[in-house]
Design an enzyme around this catalytic site. Structure first.
Site, PDB file in Angstrom:
ATOM      1  N   ASP A  66       0.874  -1.177   0.000  1.00  0.00           N
ATOM      2  CA  ASP A  66       0.000   0.000   0.000  1.00  0.00           C
ATOM      3  C   ASP A  66       0.905   1.218   0.000  1.00  0.00           C
ATOM      4  O   ASP A  66       1.542   1.530   1.016  1.00  0.00           O
ATOM      5  CB  ASP A  66      -0.891  -0.015   1.253  1.00  0.00           C
ATOM      6  CG  ASP A  66      -1.814   1.183   1.348  1.00  0.00           C
ATOM      7  OD1 ASP A  66      -1.655   2.130   0.548  1.00  0.00           O
ATOM      8  OD2 ASP A  66      -2.690   1.175   2.227  1.00  0.00           O
ATOM      9  N   TYR A 156      -9.877  14.239  -7.387  1.00  0.00           N
ATOM     10  CA  TYR A 156      -8.927  13.549  -8.267  1.00  0.00           C
ATOM     11  C   TYR A 156      -7.910  14.518  -8.845  1.00  0.00           C
ATOM     12  O   TYR A 156      -6.699  14.372  -8.656  1.00  0.00           O
ATOM     13  CB  TYR A 156      -9.669  12.814  -9.381  1.00  0.00           C
ATOM     14  CG  TYR A 156      -8.747  12.188 -10.398  1.00  0.00           C
ATOM     15  CD1 TYR A 156      -7.802  11.243 -10.012  1.00  0.00           C
ATOM     16  CD2 TYR A 156      -8.803  12.559 -11.743  1.00  0.00           C
ATOM     17  CE1 TYR A 156      -6.936  10.673 -10.935  1.00  0.00           C
ATOM     18  CE2 TYR A 156      -7.948  11.992 -12.667  1.00  0.00           C
ATOM     19  CZ  TYR A 156      -7.012  11.059 -12.265  1.00  0.00           C
ATOM     20  OH  TYR A 156      -6.158  10.505 -13.182  1.00  0.00           O
ATOM     21  N   LYS A 160      -3.965  15.098  -7.723  1.00  0.00           N
ATOM     22  CA  LYS A 160      -2.870  14.962  -8.683  1.00  0.00           C
ATOM     23  C   LYS A 160      -2.097  16.271  -8.886  1.00  0.00           C
ATOM     24  O   LYS A 160      -0.934  16.241  -9.282  1.00  0.00           O
ATOM     25  CB  LYS A 160      -3.418  14.486 -10.041  1.00  0.00           C
ATOM     26  CG  LYS A 160      -3.847  13.037 -10.095  1.00  0.00           C
ATOM     27  CD  LYS A 160      -2.669  12.094 -10.037  1.00  0.00           C
ATOM     28  CE  LYS A 160      -3.059  10.665 -10.339  1.00  0.00           C
ATOM     29  NZ  LYS A 160      -1.908   9.723 -10.295  1.00  0.00           N
TER      30      LYS A 160
END
Length: 249
Positions: A66, A156, A160
């Site tokens: 992870d 999102y 980013k």
């Protein structure tokens, strides 16, 4: 610069078991690299990718982890060093997408999205900077939404967005060792990663925003990543947008 080849290099590929990451892993292996294939939960697909590489005469090993946990990021690079003696290239294709209005987004969703898209990316770059051999290459996967705007993708695109700044800072900090650091930001890609968030009507809209009326194909992105990992060594601190002219209005 001489020696811009993948042969006998060691590549660590975050999310290297399937979709874009899987194609990166297989392509690098075909060119002679030894590949450390990271996966989070898709153990069977990681096994299939490693098997395909080995059956083609290449070398690969899979590692579960992870990447929002720094210890797992370090263990990934430990595997490269312990198995192949070092690492030369680090490509992080991992990410998580969520299309949801700001007013409906929960704190848990926000934390998860920024954990996968920003925190994991940051510490992947950090560990790559520590562990790569001199003249190494670090490549992260961003999104073309960094250069456009639309509704629904606040966590999102927001998660980013820090990649551009991580990339610039790392490019300066690692330059003394000849390590280049770049981000590749495709348009919406024709993978399950995208379709789960969109209606058929919006899929058609996104297609209409790019040349050829199509979504980005992973086969069109891998050559860009390969270029940055080899001949494109002079590119550093950059965000590249291979997206067929994709934009949103």
């Amino acid at each position: 610069m001489a020696g811009n080849t993948l042969r006998d290099k060691v590549a660590v590929v975050g999310g290297g078991e399937k979709n874009l990451g899987g194609l990166v892993s297989r392509t690098f292996a075909e060119a002679g690299a030894k590949v450390v294939v990271h996966y989070h939960s898709s153990e069977s697909e990681a096994g299939q990718t490693v098997k395909a590489i080995e059956e083609a005469g290449g070398q690969a090993v899979s590692v579960q982890g992870d990447l929002t946990k720094v210890a797992d990021v370090r263990r990934l690079f430990d595997t490269a060093v312990d198995t192949y003696g070092g690492a030369d290239i680090a490509v992080n294709t991992t990410g998580m997408v969520l299309r949801k209005p700001i007013l409906e987004t929960t704190e848990e969703e926000y934390d998860r999205m920024f954990g996968v898209n920003a925190k994991a990316a940051y510490f992947f770059i950090q560990e790559a900077g520590r562990r790569l051999n001199d003249h190494g290459k670090i490549i992260s996967l961003g999104t073309s939404l960094l250069a456009a705007f639309t509704d629904g993708y606040s966590t999102y695109a927001g998660g980013k967005a820090p990649l551009e700044h991580f990339t610039r800072a790392a490019a300066k900090e690692f330059a003394e060792r000849g390590i280049s650091v770049n981000t590749v930001a495709p348009g919406p890609m024709d993978t399950p990663f995208f379709y789960g968030q969109e209606t058929p009507e919006r899929v058609e809209f996104h297609k209409s925003q790019a040349m050829g009326n199509q979504l980005t194909q992973i086969e069109d992105i891998v050559p860009v990543i390969r270029f940055l990992a080899t001949e494109g060594w002079w590119f550093t601190g950059q965000t590249m947008f291979p997206n067929g002219g994709y934009t949103t209005r």
